[in-house]
Design a protein around this motif. Structure first.
Motif, PDB file in Angstrom:
ATOM      1  N   MET A   1      -4.050   1.354  -8.169  1.00 27.37           N
ATOM      2  CA  MET A   1      -3.261   0.080  -8.406  1.00 27.37           C
ATOM      3  C   MET A   1      -2.161  -0.222  -7.801  1.00 27.37           C
ATOM      4  SD  MET A   1      -5.507  -1.818 -10.426  1.00 27.37           S
ATOM      5  CE  MET A   1      -4.260  -3.036 -11.204  1.00 27.37           C
ATOM      6  N   THR A   2      -1.139   0.881  -7.821  1.00 24.39           N
ATOM      7  CA  THR A   2       0.073   0.641  -7.059  1.00 24.39           C
ATOM      8  C   THR A   2       0.162   0.825  -5.688  1.00 24.39           C
ATOM      9  OG1 THR A   2       1.182   1.647  -9.461  1.00 24.39           O
ATOM     10  CG2 THR A   2       2.482   1.721  -7.319  1.00 24.39           C
ATOM     11  N   PHE A   3      -0.623   1.793  -5.109  1.00 25.38           N
ATOM     12  CA  PHE A   3      -1.019   1.890  -3.602  1.00 25.38           C
ATOM     13  C   PHE A   3      -1.445   0.806  -3.119  1.00 25.38           C
ATOM     14  CE2 PHE A   3      -2.338   3.323   0.357  1.00 25.38           C
ATOM     15  CZ  PHE A   3      -1.391   4.298   0.633  1.00 25.38           C
ATOM     16  N   SER A   4      -2.193  -0.112  -3.772  1.00 27.90           N
ATOM     17  CA  SER A   4      -2.909  -1.217  -3.138  1.00 27.90           C
ATOM     18  C   SER A   4      -1.746  -2.228  -3.225  1.00 27.90           C
ATOM     19  CB  SER A   4      -4.131  -1.550  -4.135  1.00 27.90           C
ATOM     20  OG  SER A   4      -5.139  -0.956  -4.095  1.00 27.90           O
ATOM     21  N   ARG A   5      -1.033  -2.531  -4.327  1.00 24.85           N
ATOM     22  CA  ARG A   5       0.018  -3.687  -4.159  1.00 24.85           C
ATOM     23  C   ARG A   5       1.051  -3.291  -2.886  1.00 24.85           C
ATOM     24  NH1 ARG A   5       0.971  -3.262  -9.020  1.00 24.85           N
ATOM     25  NH2 ARG A   5       2.898  -1.839  -8.979  1.00 24.85           N
ATOM     26  N   MET A   6       1.519  -1.881  -3.000  1.00 24.52           N
ATOM     27  CA  MET A   6       2.734  -1.801  -2.126  1.00 24.52           C
ATOM     28  C   MET A   6       2.449  -1.371  -0.776  1.00 24.52           C
ATOM     29  SD  MET A   6       5.002   0.477  -4.990  1.00 24.52           S
ATOM     30  CE  MET A   6       6.294   0.443  -3.873  1.00 24.52           C
ATOM     31  N   ILE A   7       1.372  -0.857  -0.434  1.00 19.07           N
ATOM     32  CA  ILE A   7       0.993  -0.158   0.714  1.00 19.07           C
ATOM     33  C   ILE A   7      -0.343  -0.770   1.274  1.00 19.07           C
ATOM     34  CG2 ILE A   7       0.465   1.788   2.059  1.00 19.07           C
ATOM     35  CD1 ILE A   7       3.377   1.779   0.827  1.00 19.07           C
ATOM     36  N   ALA A   8      -1.366  -0.640   0.857  1.00 20.00           N
ATOM     37  CA  ALA A   8      -2.563  -0.984   1.260  1.00 20.00           C
ATOM     38  C   ALA A   8      -2.685  -2.491   1.464  1.00 20.00           C
ATOM     39  CB  ALA A   8      -3.918  -0.792   0.420  1.00 20.00           C
ATOM     40  N   ALA A   9      -2.379  -3.541   0.624  1.00 18.45           N
ATOM     41  CA  ALA A   9      -2.398  -4.862   0.648  1.00 18.45           C
ATOM     42  C   ALA A   9      -1.970  -5.506   1.998  1.00 18.45           C
ATOM     43  CB  ALA A   9      -2.147  -5.562  -0.537  1.00 18.45           C
ATOM     44  N   PRO A  10      -0.790  -5.176   2.314  1.00 15.41           N
ATOM     45  CA  PRO A  10      -0.283  -5.691   3.617  1.00 15.41           C
ATOM     46  C   PRO A  10      -1.030  -5.250   4.907  1.00 15.41           C
ATOM     47  CG  PRO A  10       1.603  -4.822   2.317  1.00 15.41           C
ATOM     48  CD  PRO A  10       0.403  -4.404   1.654  1.00 15.41           C
ATOM     49  N   VAL A  11      -1.505  -3.933   4.778  1.00 12.92           N
ATOM     50  CA  VAL A  11      -2.310  -3.583   5.915  1.00 12.92           C
ATOM     51  C   VAL A  11      -3.495  -4.260   6.008  1.00 12.92           C
ATOM     52  CG1 VAL A  11      -3.535  -1.371   6.893  1.00 12.92           C
ATOM     53  CG2 VAL A  11      -1.121  -1.195   5.783  1.00 12.92           C
ATOM     54  N   VAL A  12      -4.205  -4.464   4.994  1.00 15.35           N
ATOM     55  CA  VAL A  12      -5.532  -5.140   4.877  1.00 15.35           C
ATOM     56  C   VAL A  12      -5.284  -6.478   5.564  1.00 15.35           C
ATOM     57  CG1 VAL A  12      -7.239  -6.164   3.508  1.00 15.35           C
ATOM     58  CG2 VAL A  12      -6.667  -3.712   3.135  1.00 15.35           C
ATOM     59  N   ARG A  13      -4.256  -7.253   5.093  1.00 16.43           N
ATOM     60  CA  ARG A  13      -4.115  -8.728   5.491  1.00 16.43           C
ATOM     61  C   ARG A  13      -3.713  -8.600   7.001  1.00 16.43           C
ATOM     62  NH1 ARG A  13      -0.780  -8.949   0.870  1.00 16.43           N
ATOM     63  NH2 ARG A  13       1.378  -8.677   2.013  1.00 16.43           N
ATOM     64  N   ALA A  14      -3.060  -7.659   7.525  1.00 16.12           N
ATOM     65  CA  ALA A  14      -3.045  -7.464   8.792  1.00 16.12           C
ATOM     66  C   ALA A  14      -4.248  -7.206   9.769  1.00 16.12           C
ATOM     67  CB  ALA A  14      -1.743  -6.371   9.155  1.00 16.12           C
TER      68      ALA A  14
ATOM     69  N   ASP B   1      -2.693   4.489  11.631  1.00 12.56           N
ATOM     70  CA  ASP B   1      -1.341   4.524  12.150  1.00 12.56           C
ATOM     71  C   ASP B   1      -0.478   3.534  11.153  1.00 12.56           C
ATOM     72  OD1 ASP B   1      -2.115   6.208  13.982  1.00 12.56           O
ATOM     73  OD2 ASP B   1      -2.010   4.471  15.567  1.00 12.56           O
ATOM     74  N   GLN B   2      -0.897   2.544  10.732  1.00 12.88           N
ATOM     75  CA  GLN B   2      -0.158   1.592   9.716  1.00 12.88           C
ATOM     76  C   GLN B   2       0.193   2.233   8.433  1.00 12.88           C
ATOM     77  OE1 GLN B   2      -0.159  -2.448   9.729  1.00 12.88           O
ATOM     78  NE2 GLN B   2      -1.382  -2.624  11.641  1.00 12.88           N
ATOM     79  N   LEU B   3      -0.893   2.777   7.710  1.00 15.72           N
ATOM     80  CA  LEU B   3      -0.551   3.373   6.699  1.00 15.72           C
ATOM     81  C   LEU B   3      -0.023   4.849   6.722  1.00 15.72           C
ATOM     82  CD1 LEU B   3      -4.102   3.274   5.100  1.00 15.72           C
ATOM     83  CD2 LEU B   3      -2.210   1.844   4.395  1.00 15.72           C
ATOM     84  N   SER B   4      -0.166   5.601   7.773  1.00 11.88           N
ATOM     85  CA  SER B   4       0.833   6.707   8.068  1.00 11.88           C
ATOM     86  C   SER B   4       2.251   6.488   8.109  1.00 11.88           C
ATOM     87  CB  SER B   4       0.289   7.617   9.168  1.00 11.88           C
ATOM     88  OG  SER B   4      -1.164   7.916   9.130  1.00 11.88           O
ATOM     89  N   GLU B   5       2.615   5.377   8.757  1.00  9.26           N
ATOM     90  CA  GLU B   5       4.030   4.852   9.071  1.00  9.26           C
ATOM     91  C   GLU B   5       4.569   4.487   7.871  1.00  9.26           C
ATOM     92  OE1 GLU B   5       6.616   1.712  11.565  1.00  9.26           O
ATOM     93  OE2 GLU B   5       4.331   1.607  12.122  1.00  9.26           O
ATOM     94  N   SER B   6       3.753   3.670   6.958  1.00 10.13           N
ATOM     95  CA  SER B   6       4.466   3.435   5.630  1.00 10.13           C
ATOM     96  C   SER B   6       4.781   4.631   4.715  1.00 10.13           C
ATOM     97  CB  SER B   6       3.381   2.506   4.991  1.00 10.13           C
ATOM     98  OG  SER B   6       3.170   1.291   5.832  1.00 10.13           O
ATOM     99  N   ILE B   7       3.808   5.545   4.688  1.00 10.22           N
ATOM    100  CA  ILE B   7       3.731   6.761   3.808  1.00 10.22           C
ATOM    101  C   ILE B   7       5.018   7.537   4.220  1.00 10.22           C
ATOM    102  CG2 ILE B   7       2.716   8.621   2.910  1.00 10.22           C
ATOM    103  CD1 ILE B   7      -0.130   7.223   3.331  1.00 10.22           C
ATOM    104  N   GLY B   8       5.240   7.786   5.716  1.00 11.44           N
ATOM    105  CA  GLY B   8       6.047   8.498   6.355  1.00 11.44           C
ATOM    106  C   GLY B   8       7.448   7.978   5.906  1.00 11.44           C
ATOM    107  N   GLU B   9       7.518   6.722   5.992  1.00  6.95           N
ATOM    108  CA  GLU B   9       8.785   5.797   5.774  1.00  6.95           C
ATOM    109  C   GLU B   9       9.274   6.073   4.179  1.00  6.95           C
ATOM    110  OE1 GLU B   9       8.487   1.926   6.700  1.00  6.95           O
ATOM    111  OE2 GLU B   9       8.795   2.195   8.918  1.00  6.95           O
ATOM    112  N   SER B  10       8.237   6.430   3.373  1.00  8.54           N
ATOM    113  CA  SER B  10       8.460   6.390   1.951  1.00  8.54           C
ATOM    114  C   SER B  10       8.638   7.920   1.383  1.00  8.54           C
ATOM    115  CB  SER B  10       7.305   5.678   1.140  1.00  8.54           C
ATOM    116  OG  SER B  10       6.204   6.752   1.182  1.00  8.54           O
ATOM    117  N   ASP B  11       8.573   8.816   2.422  1.00  2.79           N
ATOM    118  CA  ASP B  11       8.727  10.222   2.029  1.00  2.79           C
ATOM    119  C   ASP B  11       9.892  10.819   1.991  1.00  2.79           C
ATOM    120  OD1 ASP B  11       6.346  12.690   3.001  1.00  2.79           O
ATOM    121  OD2 ASP B  11       7.064  12.256   1.194  1.00  2.79           O
ATOM    122  N   LEU B  12      10.972  10.275   1.396  1.00  3.80           N
ATOM    123  CA  LEU B  12      12.246  10.705   1.409  1.00  3.80           C
ATOM    124  C   LEU B  12      12.355  11.938   0.434  1.00  3.80           C
ATOM    125  CD1 LEU B  12      15.338  10.582   2.019  1.00  3.80           C
ATOM    126  CD2 LEU B  12      15.632   8.998   0.354  1.00  3.80           C
TER     127      LEU B  12
END
Length: 305
Positions: A100-113, A290-301
């Motif tokens: 649920m959370t990954f879909s809302r925060m990360i996956a949904a914007p990638v799917v729309r693109a 690539d898009q998901l990897s970038e989003s996850i990498g940015e979040s990996d503080l």
């Protein structure tokens, strides 16, 4: 009788949940659907479906046969498209699942693109906090966090995330910063059941292992609700690093007890094993990785801390 037709009928019955809807989908009469299904079970010598007035239930043999049926039908479809020169055309409907959370925060914007760049495709994004069975549930691609015990799936690694306790600076100024897991007993804990299904937190520090029993003052089953409470200074919450990326960068939340947290966990795109990967699946893998990897990498503080 055509074996492929029998498989198509069997799959359609399971997809639609009834003989009548399967008949509509395949443009056959209900009696023809019944005859085909009976012929399939007679030919195999096993019962695939248990029928009642209210529902259809797969037998154990039916479950195994449905997995093989879906895979074979998918490969037949891909082979036919290849034969007529459509192998490279991404079209049709794609089903993707994630938490649920990954879909809302990360996956949904990638799917729309992805949809914006692939006009001949439609997508169902299934947001569910459980491990889905890709073949049985008709899911083309799933996003999974953690190690992959199922070796029958193909996987593309996207990155790493890590569990971390976080709290707002305002809360920490008021209540103090915990330096040891036992200090958490003195704090207001916000429990997020999606991350901590138990109130016992087990940790490891070097060769030392231990656990702390936590008693949440607030417990939620939605990450956004829990994080809003943490941002408002109401307590400490455990989250995955991608969930709090923006708040950590802005300083709204501060990571705590990082040295006691377990190692980072991988995130994968997984899809059913097949000799021929459907064009729609290949297109999504190529676009989303690539898009998901970038989003996850940015979040990996929290992982880098």
């Amino acid at each position: 009788m055509d074996r492929v037709l029998q498989m198509e009928v069997f799959a359609a019955i399971n997809d639609s949940g009834s003989f009548v809807q399967a008949a509509d989908r395949l443009r056959m009469s209900p009696p023809a659907i019944t005859r085909t299904m009976n012929a399939l079970e007679e030919r195999l010598g096993v019962q695939l479906l248990t029928r009642s007035t209210r529902q259809l239930t797969l037998t154990d043999a039916g479950t195994r046969f449905l997995i093989a049926t879906r895979q074979l039908l998918s490969e037949i479809e891909a082979a036919e498209k290849m034969a007529v020169g459509e192998a490279g055309v991404a079209q049709g409907h794609l089903t993707v699942s994630a938490s649920m959370t990954f879909s809302r925060m990360i996956a949904a914007p990638v799917v729309r693109a992805f949809l914006a760049s692939h006009p001949r495709l439609s997508v169902s994004l299934i947001a569910v906090d459980r491990v889905t069975n890709l073949v049985e549930e008709g899911i083309d691609v799933a996003i999974r966090i953690g190690d992959l015990p199922d070796s029958s799936l193909m996987a593309k690694r996207l990155g790493m995330v890590r569990r971390c306790f976080v709290a707002s600076p305002e809360y920490l100024n008021r209540r103090g910063i915990p330096s040891d897991p036992s200090d958490l007993k003195l704090h207001s804990i916000i429990g997020f059941t999606g991350i901590m299904s138990s109130h016992d937190w087990h940790y490891k520090h070097g060769k030392t292992r231990g656990h702390v029993h936590l008693s949440p003052r607030l417990e939620v089953n939605d990450a956004a609700t829990g994080l809003a409470a943490a941002e408002a200074g109401e307590g400490i919450i455990m989250a995955l690093s991608y969930m709090v990326a923006e708040q950590l960068r802005s300083g709204q939340l501060v990571p705590l007890l990082i040295e006691f947290m377990p190692p980072a966990e991988p995130i994968h795109l997984v899809y059913p094993q097949s000799k021929i990967v459907a064009p729609k699946v290949r297109a999504f893998l190529d676009f989303a990785t690539d898009q998901l990897s970038e989003s996850i990498g940015e979040s990996d503080l929290a992982v880098r801390t």
